[in-house]
Motif scaffolding. Structure first.
Motif, PDB file in Angstrom:
ATOM      1  N   PHE A 183     -26.868-169.765  57.745  1.00 56.01           N
ATOM      2  CA  PHE A 183     -26.262-171.025  58.158  1.00 56.01           C
ATOM      3  C   PHE A 183     -24.906-170.657  58.753  1.00 56.01           C
ATOM      4  O   PHE A 183     -24.199-169.800  58.195  1.00 56.01           O
ATOM      5  N   HIS A 234     -21.383-172.397  59.889  1.00 60.00           N
ATOM      6  CA  HIS A 234     -20.490-173.544  60.061  1.00 60.00           C
ATOM      7  C   HIS A 234     -19.335-173.105  60.944  1.00 60.00           C
ATOM      8  O   HIS A 234     -18.405-172.437  60.501  1.00 60.00           O
ATOM      9  N   TRP A 246     -14.593-183.235  56.298  1.00 58.89           N
ATOM     10  CA  TRP A 246     -14.162-183.960  55.098  1.00 58.89           C
ATOM     11  C   TRP A 246     -12.652-183.988  54.950  1.00 58.89           C
ATOM     12  O   TRP A 246     -12.104-184.902  54.338  1.00 58.89           O
ATOM     13  N   HIS A 272     -20.825-181.390  63.833  1.00 58.94           N
ATOM     14  CA  HIS A 272     -20.667-181.811  62.437  1.00 58.94           C
ATOM     15  C   HIS A 272     -20.220-183.279  62.389  1.00 58.94           C
ATOM     16  O   HIS A 272     -20.196-183.956  63.422  1.00 58.94           O
ATOM     17  N   TYR A 279     -28.130-177.406  63.698  1.00 61.82           N
ATOM     18  CA  TYR A 279     -27.638-178.446  62.790  1.00 61.82           C
ATOM     19  C   TYR A 279     -27.037-179.564  63.630  1.00 61.82           C
ATOM     20  O   TYR A 279     -26.291-179.309  64.579  1.00 61.82           O
ATOM     21  N   TRP A 292     -31.811-179.189  61.885  1.00 61.10           N
ATOM     22  CA  TRP A 292     -31.261-179.389  60.538  1.00 61.10           C
ATOM     23  C   TRP A 292     -30.308-180.573  60.609  1.00 61.10           C
ATOM     24  O   TRP A 292     -29.133-180.427  60.972  1.00 61.10           O
ATOM     25  N   TRP A 305     -26.795-190.040  54.799  1.00 58.06           N
ATOM     26  CA  TRP A 305     -26.604-190.880  53.609  1.00 58.06           C
ATOM     27  C   TRP A 305     -25.825-192.158  53.873  1.00 58.06           C
ATOM     28  O   TRP A 305     -25.811-193.055  53.048  1.00 58.06           O
ATOM     29  N   ARG A 325     -33.326-184.140  55.730  1.00 55.65           N
ATOM     30  CA  ARG A 325     -32.421-185.232  56.079  1.00 55.65           C
ATOM     31  C   ARG A 325     -32.929-185.998  57.298  1.00 55.65           C
ATOM     32  O   ARG A 325     -32.241-186.858  57.825  1.00 55.65           O
ATOM     33  N   GLU A 370     -30.803-179.635  45.589  1.00 56.48           N
ATOM     34  CA  GLU A 370     -29.354-179.493  45.549  1.00 56.48           C
ATOM     35  C   GLU A 370     -28.916-178.642  44.366  1.00 56.48           C
ATOM     36  O   GLU A 370     -29.634-178.539  43.390  1.00 56.48           O
ATOM     37  N   TRP A 395     -17.955-174.137  53.279  1.00 52.32           N
ATOM     38  CA  TRP A 395     -18.958-173.989  54.351  1.00 52.32           C
ATOM     39  C   TRP A 395     -18.321-173.376  55.585  1.00 52.32           C
ATOM     40  O   TRP A 395     -18.883-172.475  56.203  1.00 52.32           O
TER      41      TRP A 395
HETATM   42  C1  JFZ Z   1     -23.339-181.686  53.989  1.00 53.79           C
HETATM   43  C2  JFZ Z   1     -22.038-181.772  54.754  1.00 53.79           C
HETATM   44  O1  JFZ Z   1     -21.368-182.961  54.427  1.00 53.79           O
HETATM   45  C3  JFZ Z   1     -21.193-180.572  54.429  1.00 53.79           C
HETATM   46  O2  JFZ Z   1     -19.977-180.658  55.131  1.00 53.79           O
HETATM   47  C4  JFZ Z   1     -21.940-179.311  54.798  1.00 53.79           C
HETATM   48  O3  JFZ Z   1     -22.168-179.258  56.208  1.00 53.79           O
HETATM   49  C5  JFZ Z   1     -23.266-179.264  54.054  1.00 53.79           C
HETATM   50  C6  JFZ Z   1     -24.121-178.117  54.464  1.00 53.79           C
HETATM   51  O4  JFZ Z   1     -24.013-180.461  54.288  1.00 53.79           O
HETATM   52  O5  JFZ Z   1     -23.058-181.836  52.629  1.00 53.79           O
HETATM   53  C7  JFZ Z   1     -24.086-181.815  51.767  1.00 53.79           C
HETATM   54  C8  JFZ Z   1     -24.992-182.830  51.750  1.00 53.79           C
HETATM   55  C9  JFZ Z   1     -26.081-182.742  50.905  1.00 53.79           C
HETATM   56  C10 JFZ Z   1     -26.215-181.632  50.086  1.00 53.79           C
HETATM   57  C11 JFZ Z   1     -25.274-180.629  50.094  1.00 53.79           C
HETATM   58  C12 JFZ Z   1     -24.192-180.729  50.939  1.00 53.79           C
HETATM   59  N1  JFZ Z   1     -27.311-181.505  49.260  1.00 53.79           N
HETATM   60  O6  JFZ Z   1     -28.257-182.339  49.353  1.00 53.79           O
HETATM   61  O7  JFZ Z   1     -27.388-180.510  48.489  1.00 53.79           O
END
Ligand code: JFZ
Length: 309
Positions: free
Chosen positions: A15, A17, A30, A77, A120, A181, A186, A214, A225, A247
């Motif tokens: 992954f 970021h 965030w 993002h 993503y 991705w 939510w 998602r 999670e 991240w």
């Molecule tokens: C999301 C994003 O808000 C965060 O900034 C990051 O990119 C992450 C990979 O994805 O946050 C989450 C949302 C859901 C879970 C974990 C992080 N989850 O379902 O485990």
């Protein structure tokens, strides 16, 4: 279309970021949502996003050395900053010194090295003028609050969805991803996001694209999670994991997991039938630092030693 056979077999993905937040080393998106940094200062990071050492071929080589079969890049993002020269919206690489498409070279470099291409994309965009931001149950009150339910402007929302769909079309048509991705779902319902229509338009162009959970009811695999599940989900699944506790690139976060811990996450995950999606956070100029690169290589060396002949 049935699940693509590469995905349940892939075992390891990387992954990435990569975005504006790397300039000041603040939390991805965030940080301004929570008010840890003002929106103005967050956006001022545009001037420092140079990508001048961006070398996706070197990334692809490193990811292959780690034993990964795919990688997923944050193309946009929750902060709305797009890593390609999108025709939709204002906030993208062309407004920064990077000044060029970064997604195409990423996709090309991965393919060249035999890796699958994952992109993503966040449904939500907290910087888009048509996006009504939701205040979450967070410790810090967000300065950006959605209008009360039922008072959102339907015209603005339709414009927002057209923008999101336009960007997703660009990603799918230009870069032909093997996996999408999605994130940020939510804040709205499946109906409000128009998930069905979005999945249909993606699959019309790229029927073999794998979609993550998602995409709600249209997702192809589960994403448990908070660690390796005691009872693994049925079917394909993926655990995403940070190397340290962030991240994106955060220089003060030095809490990097030792290679031995990464090996344990990896073996427990694949032993329970999942894939590990292990995250790296490159610097604003595009480097993956040794603290992270060395751990990827360490995991790769372990996999190499234990791979069946
Ligand atoms: C999301 C994003 O808000 C965060 O900034 C990051 O990119 C992450 C990979 O994805 O946050 C989450 C949302 C859901 C879970 C974990 C992080 N989850 O379902 O485990």
């Amino acid at each position: 279309m049935p699940m693509q056979p590469w995905f349940p077999d892939a075992k390891l993905g990387i992954f990435v970021h990569y975005g504006l937040y790397a300039v000041e080393g603040v939390a991805e998106s965030w940080s301004f949502y929570y008010g840890d940094i003002s929106r103005e200062d967050y956006l001022a990071q545009l001037d420092g996003f140079t990508a001048e050492a961006y070398d996706p071929a070197a990334w692809a080589e490193l990811f292959a050395q780690a034993g990964a079969r795919y990688a997923v890049l944050t193309t946009r993002h929750h902060d709305g900053f797009a890593l390609w020269d999108s025709a939709y919206g204002e906030l993208n690489v062309t407004a920064s010194p990077a000044g060029r498409d970064l997604v195409g070279p990423f996709a090309d470099a991965l393919r060249e090295r035999g890796l699958k291409v994952g992109l993503y994309y966040s449904h939500s965009d907290w910087n888009h003028p048509d996006y009504p931001t939701v205040r979450g149950p967070q410790a810090h009150p967000s300065p950006y609050v959605t209008p009360p339910e039922g008072q959102e402007d339907p015209v603005a929302w339709a414009r927002y969805l057209a923008y999101r769909d336009g960007q997703v079309d660009e990603l799918v048509e230009r870069y032909r991803p093997d996996l999408l991705w999605f994130d940020g779902e939510w804040e709205r319902s499946e109906e409000q996001w128009g998930i069905d229509a979005l999945a249909d338009r993606i699959l019309a162009v790229r029927p073999q694209a794998v979609l993550n959970a998602r995409m709600l009811s249209r997702g192809d695999y589960a994403t448990p999670e908070q660690g390796v599940p005691i009872t693994p989900p049925d079917g394909p699944w993926e655990l995403c994991l940070t190397i340290n506790d962030s991240w994106g690139y955060r220089p003060h976060d030095t809490n990097h997991k030792p290679v031995g811990h990464l090996v344990r996450y990896f073996t427990e995950t694949i032993g329970a039938g999942g894939n590990l999606l292990l995250d790296v956070g490159p610097t604003a100029d595009g480097r993956i630092l040794p603290e992270q690169a060395d751990r990827l290589k360490g995991l790769g060396a372990w996999i190499e030693r234990h791979a069946e002949a």
